[in-house]
Write a protein that holds these residues in place. Sequence first.
Motif, short mmCIF file in Angstrom:
data_model
loop_
_atom_site.label_atom_id
_atom_site.label_comp_id
_atom_site.label_asym_id
_atom_site.label_seq_id
_atom_site.Cartn_x
_atom_site.Cartn_y
_atom_site.Cartn_z
N LYS A 182 0.77 -1.23 -0.06
CA LYS A 182 -0.12 -0.13 -0.10
C LYS A 182 1.04 1.18 0.03
CE LYS A 182 -3.81 -1.71 2.57
NZ LYS A 182 -4.57 -2.08 3.91
N GLN A 183 1.93 1.31 0.79
CA GLN A 183 2.75 2.44 0.80
C GLN A 183 3.49 2.54 -0.55
OE1 GLN A 183 5.58 2.35 4.37
NE2 GLN A 183 4.26 1.13 5.56
N ILE A 184 4.05 1.51 -1.06
CA ILE A 184 4.61 1.56 -2.52
C ILE A 184 3.51 2.11 -3.40
CG2 ILE A 184 5.48 0.11 -4.42
CD1 ILE A 184 6.73 -1.86 -2.15
N ASN A 185 2.42 1.58 -3.56
CA ASN A 185 1.38 2.38 -4.24
C ASN A 185 1.29 3.74 -4.11
OD1 ASN A 185 -0.94 2.38 -6.04
ND2 ASN A 185 -2.24 2.55 -4.46
N ARG A 186 1.25 4.30 -2.82
CA ARG A 186 1.30 5.60 -2.77
C ARG A 186 2.34 6.45 -3.35
NH1 ARG A 186 -1.86 3.73 1.96
NH2 ARG A 186 0.29 3.87 3.07
N ILE A 187 3.56 5.69 -3.05
CA ILE A 187 4.83 6.21 -3.29
C ILE A 187 4.77 6.47 -4.98
CG2 ILE A 187 7.44 5.89 -3.69
CD1 ILE A 187 7.15 4.91 -0.82
N VAL A 188 4.32 5.50 -5.64
CA VAL A 188 4.20 5.40 -7.18
C VAL A 188 3.37 6.41 -7.62
CG1 VAL A 188 3.67 3.93 -9.05
CG2 VAL A 188 5.08 3.12 -7.50
N GLN A 189 2.31 6.48 -7.06
CA GLN A 189 1.32 7.62 -7.50
C GLN A 189 2.01 8.96 -7.41
OE1 GLN A 189 -2.21 7.00 -5.24
NE2 GLN A 189 -2.80 5.23 -6.41
N ARG A 190 2.73 9.24 -6.59
CA ARG A 190 3.29 10.59 -6.08
C ARG A 190 4.79 10.52 -6.59
NH1 ARG A 190 1.26 14.33 -2.90
NH2 ARG A 190 3.31 15.03 -2.50
N ALA A 191 5.08 9.71 -7.49
CA ALA A 191 6.53 9.62 -7.99
C ALA A 191 6.84 11.09 -8.44
CB ALA A 191 6.84 8.65 -8.74
N GLN A 192 6.15 11.39 -9.65
CA GLN A 192 6.35 12.81 -10.32
C GLN A 192 6.30 13.85 -9.42
OE1 GLN A 192 4.06 13.28 -13.80
NE2 GLN A 192 5.45 14.59 -14.73
N THR A 193 5.39 14.20 -8.63
CA THR A 193 5.13 15.20 -7.54
C THR A 193 6.54 15.29 -6.84
OG1 THR A 193 2.96 15.01 -7.46
CG2 THR A 193 3.65 16.25 -6.26
N ASP A 194 6.85 14.17 -6.11
CA ASP A 194 7.86 14.13 -5.38
C ASP A 194 9.32 14.21 -6.06
OD1 ASP A 194 5.85 14.29 -3.40
OD2 ASP A 194 6.13 12.14 -2.87
N ASP A 195 9.30 14.05 -7.32
CA ASP A 195 10.81 13.89 -7.82
C ASP A 195 11.55 12.76 -7.67
OD1 ASP A 195 12.37 15.06 -9.84
OD2 ASP A 195 13.43 16.03 -8.30
N LEU A 196 10.82 11.45 -8.05
CA LEU A 196 11.30 10.39 -7.33
C LEU A 196 11.91 9.61 -8.67
CD1 LEU A 196 9.36 9.31 -4.38
CD2 LEU A 196 11.58 10.02 -4.51
N TYR A 197 11.56 10.31 -10.05
CA TYR A 197 12.29 9.59 -11.27
C TYR A 197 13.61 9.52 -11.16
CZ TYR A 197 7.28 9.52 -12.87
OH TYR A 197 6.03 9.44 -13.07
N GLY A 198 14.13 8.54 -12.12
CA GLY A 198 15.81 8.72 -12.42
C GLY A 198 16.46 7.76 -11.77
N ALA A 199 17.69 7.81 -11.96
CA ALA A 199 18.61 6.83 -11.39
C ALA A 199 18.92 7.55 -10.03
CB ALA A 199 19.99 6.82 -12.05
N ALA A 200 19.06 6.44 -9.07
CA ALA A 200 19.68 6.78 -7.59
C ALA A 200 20.95 7.22 -7.60
CB ALA A 200 19.02 5.39 -6.84
#
Length: 156
Positions: free
Chosen positions: A37-55
């Motif tokens: 469930k937490q992963i689902n919320r993170i994926v939904q907000r990935a663009q908003t929270d700037d979580l795209y791209g290489a670590a």
Amino acid sequence: RPRILRTFQRFLEVECWKSPSIRGLDRTLLSVADACKQINRIVQRAQTDDLYGAAVDPLTGELAEVNVQGEVQQQLDVLCNTLMLRAFCGSGGVCAVASEEEPIPRSCGDVMGYENENVISDGEYVAVFDPIDGSKNIDSSLPVGTVFGIYRSPAK
């Protein structure tokens, strides 16, 4: 005949009552369900929270490690891997984990940061997982998922 709706927790309670051999898995599965469930919320907000791209390693500024598939780890991979490691190892039923994001399997004592790894290694099961399968597809709005397996430890 009316349809009876059940929660996942109630489903597990009934199934564990029917099959005593899986009673040790109920807390683990509930913990993994919460992590998903937490992963689902993170994926939904990935663009908003700037979580795209290489670590990127926060200490050195260099790209993170390559996973076992030879792919550069993505920010989402690293974050979701941490959630799944904690879900499996914090539940008490799992003694060791293997993730697609890490080169070698780890004991839960190591994952949870105990110096004496035997402190938390008395679980009956071993878990393997890919925390976010298809993470490179997220920025294209393609589906992703979490894949895992739980096996009885051969040493138990």
